[in-house]
Design a protein around this motif. Structure first.
Motif, PDB file in Angstrom:
ATOM      1  N   SER A  89      -4.178  -0.462   5.932  1.00  0.00           N
ATOM      2  CA  SER A  89      -4.792  -1.628   5.315  1.00  0.00           C
ATOM      3  C   SER A  89      -5.169  -2.640   6.395  1.00  0.00           C
ATOM      4  O   SER A  89      -4.512  -2.744   7.436  1.00  0.00           O
ATOM      5  CB  SER A  89      -3.861  -2.279   4.290  1.00  0.00           C
ATOM      6  OG  SER A  89      -2.742  -2.868   4.920  1.00  0.00           O
ATOM      7  N   THR A 104      -7.621  -1.428   1.638  1.00  0.00           N
ATOM      8  CA  THR A 104      -6.615  -0.388   1.828  1.00  0.00           C
ATOM      9  C   THR A 104      -7.237   0.972   1.593  1.00  0.00           C
ATOM     10  O   THR A 104      -7.999   1.166   0.642  1.00  0.00           O
ATOM     11  CB  THR A 104      -5.436  -0.592   0.846  1.00  0.00           C
ATOM     12  OG1 THR A 104      -4.882  -1.901   1.036  1.00  0.00           O
ATOM     13  CG2 THR A 104      -4.356   0.462   1.077  1.00  0.00           C
ATOM     14  N   THR A 105      -6.884   1.937   2.445  1.00  0.00           N
ATOM     15  CA  THR A 105      -7.350   3.299   2.262  1.00  0.00           C
ATOM     16  C   THR A 105      -6.202   4.269   2.480  1.00  0.00           C
ATOM     17  O   THR A 105      -5.220   3.944   3.171  1.00  0.00           O
ATOM     18  CB  THR A 105      -8.517   3.622   3.223  1.00  0.00           C
ATOM     19  OG1 THR A 105      -9.070   4.891   2.889  1.00  0.00           O
ATOM     20  CG2 THR A 105      -8.064   3.637   4.676  1.00  0.00           C
ATOM     21  N   GLN A 115      -6.855  -6.763  -7.846  1.00  0.00           N
ATOM     22  CA  GLN A 115      -6.808  -5.507  -7.099  1.00  0.00           C
ATOM     23  C   GLN A 115      -7.819  -4.556  -7.749  1.00  0.00           C
ATOM     24  O   GLN A 115      -7.789  -4.327  -8.960  1.00  0.00           O
ATOM     25  CB  GLN A 115      -5.402  -4.917  -7.134  1.00  0.00           C
ATOM     26  CG  GLN A 115      -5.178  -3.769  -6.175  1.00  0.00           C
ATOM     27  CD  GLN A 115      -3.719  -3.355  -6.154  1.00  0.00           C
ATOM     28  OE1 GLN A 115      -3.129  -3.137  -7.206  1.00  0.00           O
ATOM     29  NE2 GLN A 115      -3.127  -3.244  -4.972  1.00  0.00           N
ATOM     30  N   GLN A 161      -5.978  -6.724   6.606  1.00  0.00           N
ATOM     31  CA  GLN A 161      -5.843  -7.973   5.855  1.00  0.00           C
ATOM     32  C   GLN A 161      -6.366  -9.147   6.669  1.00  0.00           C
ATOM     33  O   GLN A 161      -6.120  -9.233   7.875  1.00  0.00           O
ATOM     34  CB  GLN A 161      -4.379  -8.223   5.495  1.00  0.00           C
ATOM     35  CG  GLN A 161      -4.119  -9.592   4.855  1.00  0.00           C
ATOM     36  CD  GLN A 161      -2.669  -9.780   4.465  1.00  0.00           C
ATOM     37  OE1 GLN A 161      -2.169  -9.108   3.567  1.00  0.00           O
ATOM     38  NE2 GLN A 161      -1.970 -10.677   5.150  1.00  0.00           N
ATOM     39  N   THR A 200      -1.123   5.406   4.870  1.00  0.00           N
ATOM     40  CA  THR A 200      -1.908   4.345   4.245  1.00  0.00           C
ATOM     41  C   THR A 200      -2.240   3.321   5.316  1.00  0.00           C
ATOM     42  O   THR A 200      -1.365   2.899   6.077  1.00  0.00           O
ATOM     43  CB  THR A 200      -1.115   3.654   3.119  1.00  0.00           C
ATOM     44  OG1 THR A 200      -0.768   4.609   2.136  1.00  0.00           O
ATOM     45  CG2 THR A 200      -1.924   2.544   2.486  1.00  0.00           C
ATOM     46  N   GLY A 251       0.778  -1.226   0.000  1.00  0.00           N
ATOM     47  CA  GLY A 251       0.000   0.000   0.000  1.00  0.00           C
ATOM     48  C   GLY A 251       0.808   1.274   0.000  1.00  0.00           C
ATOM     49  O   GLY A 251       0.241   2.353   0.072  1.00  0.00           O
ATOM     50  N   ARG A 255      -7.947  -8.171   1.489  1.00  0.00           N
ATOM     51  CA  ARG A 255      -7.485  -6.974   2.196  1.00  0.00           C
ATOM     52  C   ARG A 255      -8.180  -5.738   1.657  1.00  0.00           C
ATOM     53  O   ARG A 255      -8.631  -5.700   0.499  1.00  0.00           O
ATOM     54  CB  ARG A 255      -5.950  -6.822   2.096  1.00  0.00           C
ATOM     55  CG  ARG A 255      -5.402  -6.582   0.741  1.00  0.00           C
ATOM     56  CD  ARG A 255      -3.878  -6.567   0.759  1.00  0.00           C
ATOM     57  NE  ARG A 255      -3.320  -7.857   1.079  1.00  0.00           N
ATOM     58  CZ  ARG A 255      -3.057  -8.803   0.150  1.00  0.00           C
ATOM     59  NH1 ARG A 255      -3.317  -8.578  -1.124  1.00  0.00           N
ATOM     60  NH2 ARG A 255      -2.546  -9.949   0.502  1.00  0.00           N
TER      61      ARG A 255
END
Length: 361
Positions: free
Chosen positions: A51, A358-359, A321, A53, A49, A41, A356
């Motif tokens: 994430s 992610t932001t 992704q 998971q 970042t 990420g 996972r």
């Protein structure tokens, strides 16, 4: 859009590491897969970042070297030369789950920090054999679930080479990290014996990590970014001995990740993940609570014997992704074992799934 740029770079920075087949060494992934989600990420834009998971590993197959061997045969072989009343136990099924929070912070164009916090959930079914005058009597049982905070890892990453800060096509990233003994490592069964080291949530040791990751981008996507990304990577986990004299074997991961951008919001990938792990070792320290050598019961259980540790494995891992929304990336993969060669007798991975989210901030 920031997230679209970050997605392309994040894909290229993926460290798709795979580890050994023991949860003490954090299952067949080690901490490497936890770290990989965080590295995955880290884009070029500065900032934070986060994430989350989830992965689950299903293990039913036992192997001796590269050959499958049934739990009944393992027990029969062990008890063949022993007296009546002798007992021996083998794992017939393991389910290992991890929920991992990764927080990655890129402070500038070249330097980033990563914090990995895993939560471990381990379950095991055992087969027990007792030698009787009429033959071996088999029975099964379930271990109590072992769960809790795992070992936390902090890592520093630096881009030592890149051809451009924006829309990077060639990059070399190096990193080093440290694992703290935050996970529980002295869970016990009803008899007061230490649970198998591979089932413990942590190792109670301070360990180090060395990481190298390369990125090569090819072709032109319609949005101006690269069409195809190729990312070779390697990591080395340097372990130390804990206060009960047990040392998990060092691990080397070498991987190759290829990603193809179908659209600006959706990538597919195919990884090759490999691992070599050394044997665990013990210095013979006695666990005072049980009066036995810590984590060892050579005549009682196939899992409590350092001779049955260390392996070489190769996985093929298809995945995806997807930019699900502005500020949110979803990804996942399925890891399929194609080669597993273990020292002694070990239970290996049959199925392994990752998801996972992610932001970016």
């Amino acid at each position: 859009m920031k997230i679209a740029k970050s997605l392309a770079i994040a894909s290229a920075l993926a460290l798709s590491a795979v580890g050994m087949a023991q949860q003490s060494s954090a299952s067949e992934c080690g901490l490497s897969c936890c770290i990989a989600a965080g590295v995955d990420g880290i884009g070029s834009a500065t900032g934070l970042t986060v994430s989350l998971q989830y992965d689950t590993m299903l293990m039913k197959t036992n192997k001796q070297g590269t050959t499958k061997i049934s739990p009944q045969q393992i027990i029969s072989n062990n008890l063949a030369g022993r007296a009546n009343g002798s007992m021996y136990a083998v794992s017939s099924k393991m389910t290992m789950q991890k929920i991992v929070a990764n927080m990655a912070y890129r402070m500038d164009e070249d330097n980033a920090f990563l914090l990995t916090v895993p939560y471990i959930i381990n379950d095991m079914e055992m087969m027990m054999g007792m030698k009787m005058p009429a033959g071996i009597r088999y029975s099964t049982s379930n271990m109590d679930t072992i769960q809790g905070l795992g070992d936390v890892t902090a890592m520093y990453l630096r881009d030592v080479y890149k051809d451009a800060d924006i829309r990077t096509r060639e990059r070399l990233t190096l990193g080093l990290g440290i694992k703290a003994p935050t996970g529980k490592s002295k869970a016990r069964n009803a008899r007061g014996d230490l649970v198998h080291m591979m089932m413990q949530a942590g190792t109670n040791s301070w360990d180090g990590f060395l990481v190298a990751n390369g990125t090569f981008a090819f072709g032109e996507h319609e949005d101006g970014g690269a069409q195809f990304l190729l990312s070779p990577s390697a990591s080395y986990h340097i372990t130390s001995r804990n206060d009960l004299g047990y040392k998990v074997g060092d691990r080397l991961n070498a991987d190759l990740s290829g990603r193809y951008r179908i659209t600006s919001k959706f990538n597919v990938k195919l990884d090759v993940n490999s691992v070599y792990s050394q044997k665990d070792s013990t210095d013979g320290t006695i666990d005072l609570a049980s009066g036995k050598v810590a984590y060892q019961n050579v005549n009682g259980n196939v899992l409590d014997n350092v001779a049955n540790t260390g392996l070489a494995s190769v996985f093929i891992s298809p995945g995806f992704q997807w930019i699900a929304a502005d500020g949110l990336i979803l990804s996942g993969e399925y890891r399929m074992p194609v080669y597993q060669n273990v020292r002694g007798i070990q239970q290996v991975t049959d199925h392994w799934f990752f998801l996972r989210a992610t932001t970016y901030f």
